[in-house]
Design a protein around this motif. Structure first.
Motif, PDB file in Angstrom:
ATOM      1  N   THR A   1      13.156  74.050 138.900  1.00  0.00           N
ATOM      2  CA  THR A   1      13.231  74.805 139.933  1.00  0.00           C
ATOM      3  C   THR A   1      13.928  74.117 141.147  1.00  0.00           C
ATOM      4  N   ILE A   2      14.479  75.085 141.891  1.00  0.00           N
ATOM      5  CA  ILE A   2      15.258  74.449 143.235  1.00  0.00           C
ATOM      6  C   ILE A   2      14.552  75.249 144.540  1.00  0.00           C
ATOM      7  N   GLU A   3      13.892  74.693 145.226  1.00  0.00           N
ATOM      8  CA  GLU A   3      13.074  75.360 146.559  1.00  0.00           C
ATOM      9  C   GLU A   3      13.863  75.204 147.735  1.00  0.00           C
ATOM     10  N   ARG A   4      14.909  74.261 147.754  1.00  0.00           N
ATOM     11  CA  ARG A   4      15.620  74.306 149.033  1.00  0.00           C
ATOM     12  C   ARG A   4      17.028  73.632 148.674  1.00  0.00           C
TER      13      ARG A   4
ATOM     14  N   ASP B   1      23.598  70.635 146.677  1.00  0.00           N
ATOM     15  CA  ASP B   1      22.641  69.473 147.221  1.00  0.00           C
ATOM     16  C   ASP B   1      21.265  69.821 147.119  1.00  0.00           C
ATOM     17  N   VAL B   2      20.513  69.713 146.081  1.00  0.00           N
ATOM     18  CA  VAL B   2      19.373  69.950 146.047  1.00  0.00           C
ATOM     19  C   VAL B   2      18.290  69.165 146.989  1.00  0.00           C
ATOM     20  N   LEU B   3      17.700  69.588 147.924  1.00  0.00           N
ATOM     21  CA  LEU B   3      16.809  69.134 148.805  1.00  0.00           C
ATOM     22  C   LEU B   3      15.497  68.935 148.244  1.00  0.00           C
ATOM     23  N   GLU B   4      15.019  69.935 147.585  1.00  0.00           N
ATOM     24  CA  GLU B   4      13.649  70.152 147.197  1.00  0.00           C
ATOM     25  C   GLU B   4      13.595  70.967 145.893  1.00  0.00           C
ATOM     26  N   GLY B   5      12.876  70.346 144.803  1.00  0.00           N
ATOM     27  CA  GLY B   5      13.060  71.012 143.777  1.00  0.00           C
ATOM     28  C   GLY B   5      12.155  70.303 142.716  1.00  0.00           C
ATOM     29  N   ILE B   6      11.983  70.701 141.439  1.00  0.00           N
ATOM     30  CA  ILE B   6      11.239  69.981 140.247  1.00  0.00           C
ATOM     31  C   ILE B   6      11.939  69.525 139.216  1.00  0.00           C
ATOM     32  N   LEU B   7      12.205  68.694 138.791  1.00  0.00           N
ATOM     33  CA  LEU B   7      12.530  68.364 137.413  1.00  0.00           C
ATOM     34  C   LEU B   7      11.450  68.240 136.500  1.00  0.00           C
TER      35      LEU B   7
ATOM     36  N   VAL C   1      12.383  65.227 146.753  1.00  0.00           N
ATOM     37  CA  VAL C   1      11.913  65.366 148.117  1.00  0.00           C
ATOM     38  C   VAL C   1      12.998  64.891 149.077  1.00  0.00           C
ATOM     39  N   ASP C   2      13.618  66.052 149.924  1.00  0.00           N
ATOM     40  CA  ASP C   2      14.669  65.297 150.961  1.00  0.00           C
ATOM     41  C   ASP C   2      15.668  64.704 149.932  1.00  0.00           C
ATOM     42  N   GLY C   3      16.028  65.602 148.866  1.00  0.00           N
ATOM     43  CA  GLY C   3      17.299  65.022 148.335  1.00  0.00           C
ATOM     44  C   GLY C   3      17.201  63.998 147.356  1.00  0.00           C
ATOM     45  N   ILE C   4      15.736  63.532 147.258  1.00  0.00           N
ATOM     46  CA  ILE C   4      15.510  62.126 146.390  1.00  0.00           C
ATOM     47  C   ILE C   4      14.647  62.322 145.391  1.00  0.00           C
ATOM     48  N   PRO C   5      15.352  62.657 144.087  1.00  0.00           N
ATOM     49  CA  PRO C   5      14.555  62.504 142.872  1.00  0.00           C
ATOM     50  C   PRO C   5      13.614  61.359 142.633  1.00  0.00           C
ATOM     51  N   ILE C   6      12.391  61.843 142.412  1.00  0.00           N
ATOM     52  CA  ILE C   6      11.289  60.547 142.050  1.00  0.00           C
ATOM     53  C   ILE C   6      11.199  60.734 140.685  1.00  0.00           C
TER      54      ILE C   6
END
Ligand SMILES: C[S@@+](CC[C@H](N)C(=O)[O-])C[C@H]1O[C@@H](n2cnc3c(N)ncnc32)[C@H](O)[C@@H]1O
Length: 333
Positions: free
Chosen positions: A7-10, A15-21, A35-40
Motif C-alpha cells: 500500500t502507498i499512503e503518501r 517517491d513513496v513517503l509512507e506505505g507498507i511493504l 516512514v518518511d521515505g525510509i523503508p524499515i
C-alpha cells in the motif's frame, strides 16, 4: 520470498513517503513500514519500533531555541542528547566541508570520505557492473560518494533512523540541517546546501547489518566503513559481505578495532583479547587470517590495505578523537 509494495499512503511522484511493504508468502505476510521515505526492513519490526520508536516519531520542525530547551530538559545521557551528539559528530565529518560557517581546523571534516576513496583506490578496477551496498551509512555521505564512483544503484543501510533521516533529507532536498555541538549541552543549529549529483541512484533503508534482506551475490561493491567493531558478530558480518558480493565484486572495509561490550561481547572481538595467545591480542593478523585467499572463511580475499589510515571524529569545540583505522580493499574469492 520477495517483499512487495502493498500500500502507498503518501507519495511525491515515484517517491513513496509512507506505505507498507509485505512478504508475499501467504503464511507470513510480515509487514514492513515505510516512514518518511525510509523503508524499515528488519527481521523483528515490533522490536525495532520498540527500540527506535522515538526516532521514528521524532519531529524535525522545532525552532532551534525550542530544540535546545528540550535538550537541556532531557539532560546528558538521555536518548535525545545521545542522538544529537552522534549526529553532530557524523554530520560534521560527512558534510561539514560544505558548511560555510565551518572554520579551518587541524582536523578538517571529510575523514571518512578520504578513507573510503583510498579504499576504492585499493580495489583498483570497479569490477563487475551492479548495485552497491553501504553498510552503516549513518548520515549518508559515503553513499553519495559511492554513487560518484560506481555506475549502479547505491543503497545505504543503517539501524539508526535519526541518522537515516539526515541522509535522506540531504538526498531529497540538497540541504543538511543539524545541531552542531559546541560544548556540553550547548548546540548550534546549522543549515547549509550540499551537492547531490545523482539522487535517483541512491536510497536509504533501515536494515540490520546482522540480518540483511538481500539475495546472495547481488552486489558489485560493498562498503562497511567503521562498522565491524559496532556489531554483535563481526565475523558474521564479514561472511555476510562475502555472500552478498558477486564474483570478483569488491568491498572496502575500515575499522579502528574500537571494541566495546556495548556493541560486541569480547568473544566476538577480532583481536583485543587473548594477550597470551599466539597472536598476543593483535587484531590485524586475525583479520588477515579471515581474509586469506587460500583458506578464506569469509568468502573474501585481501587485495590491499593501509594499516593506519587517520579517521577523526569531532566531539565538541575542544575535542576530536583521532583513530588510526585499518583500511582494506577485499574481493570475493
Ligand atoms: C562508527 S559509525 C560509522 C558511520 C559511518 N560509516 C562513518 O564511517 O562515518 C557506525 C554506524 O553503524 C551503524 N550500525 C551499528 N550497528 C548496526 C547494525 N547492526 N546494522 C546497521 N547499522 C549499524 C550505526 O548506527 C552507525 O551509523
Amino acid at each position: 520470498m520477495p517483499i512487495v509494495l502493498a500500500t502507498i499512503e503518501r507519495r511525491i511522484g515515484d517517491d513513496v513517503l509512507e506505505g507498507i511493504l509485505h512478504c508475499q508468502e501467504p503464511v507470513c505476510r510480515q509487514e514492513y513500514p515505510i516512514v518518511d521515505g525510509i523503508p524499515i526492513i528488519v527481521p523483528d519490526v515490533a522490536k525495532y519500533l520498540g527500540d527506535f520508536l522515538w526516532h521514528v516519531n521524532a519531529r524535525d520542525d522545532l525552532s532551534a531555541p525550542l530544540e535546545t530547551l528540550l535538550g537541556d530538559a532531557a539532560g546528558p545521557g538521555s536518548a535525545f542528547d545521545t542522538t544529537r551528539f552522534h549526529i553532530s559528530s557524523y554530520v560534521h565529518d560527512h558534510w561539514g566541508e560544505f558548511d560555510p560557517r565551518e572554520a579551518p581546523s587541524a582536523y578538517p571534516s571529510g575523514a571518512m570520505g578520504r578513507c573510503l576513496s583510498a579504499g576504492l583506490d585499493l580495489l583498483g578496477s570497479a569490477g563487475p557492473d551492479g548495485p552497491t551496498l553501504d553498510i552503516g551509512c549513518s548520515v549518508g555521505r559515503s553513499s553519495m560518494t559511492l554513487a560518484g564512483r560506481r555506475t549502479g544503484l547505491v543503497l545505504g543501510i543503517d539501524l539508526n533512523f535519526s541518522m537515516l533521516r539526515v541522509a535522506r533529507r540531504a538526498l531529497t532536498t540538497g540541504e543538511v540541517v543539524y545541531a552542531r555541538r559546541r560544548i556540553g549541552l550547548v548546540y548550534d543549529r546549522r543549515r547549509f546546501a550540499v551537492p547531490v549529483d545523482n539522487p535517483e541512484q541512491v536510497d536509504f533503508w533501515a536494515c540490520d547489518a546482522m540480518a540483511m534482506p538481500f539475495a546472495a551475490k547481488h552486489f558489485a561493491t560493498v562498503a562497511a566503513m567503521n562498522v565491524l567493531d559496532c556489531v554483535p558478530d563481526p565475523r558474521g558480518l564479514l561472511m555476510a559481505i562475502g555472500a552478498l558480493l558477486m564474483a570478483d565484486g569488491g568491498a572496502v572495509l575500515a575499522t579502528p578495532y574500537d571494541w566495546s561490550t556495548q556493541a560486541t561481547l569480547p568473544l566476538g572481538w577480532i583481536g583485543g583479547h587473548s594477550q597470551r595467545g599466539a597472536m598476543e591480542g593483535a587484531a590485524e593478523p586475525q583479520l588477515r587470517a579471515l581474509l586469506a585467499a587460500e583458506a578464506s572463511q569469509t568468502g573474501l580475499r585481501l587485495v590491499g590495505e593501509v594499516t593506519d589510515f587517520p579517521w577523526h571524529v569531532r566531539l565538541h569545540d575542544r575535542s576530536t578523537v583521532v583513530y588510526s583505522g585499518h583500511l582494506m580493499g577485499v574481493r570475493a574469492v
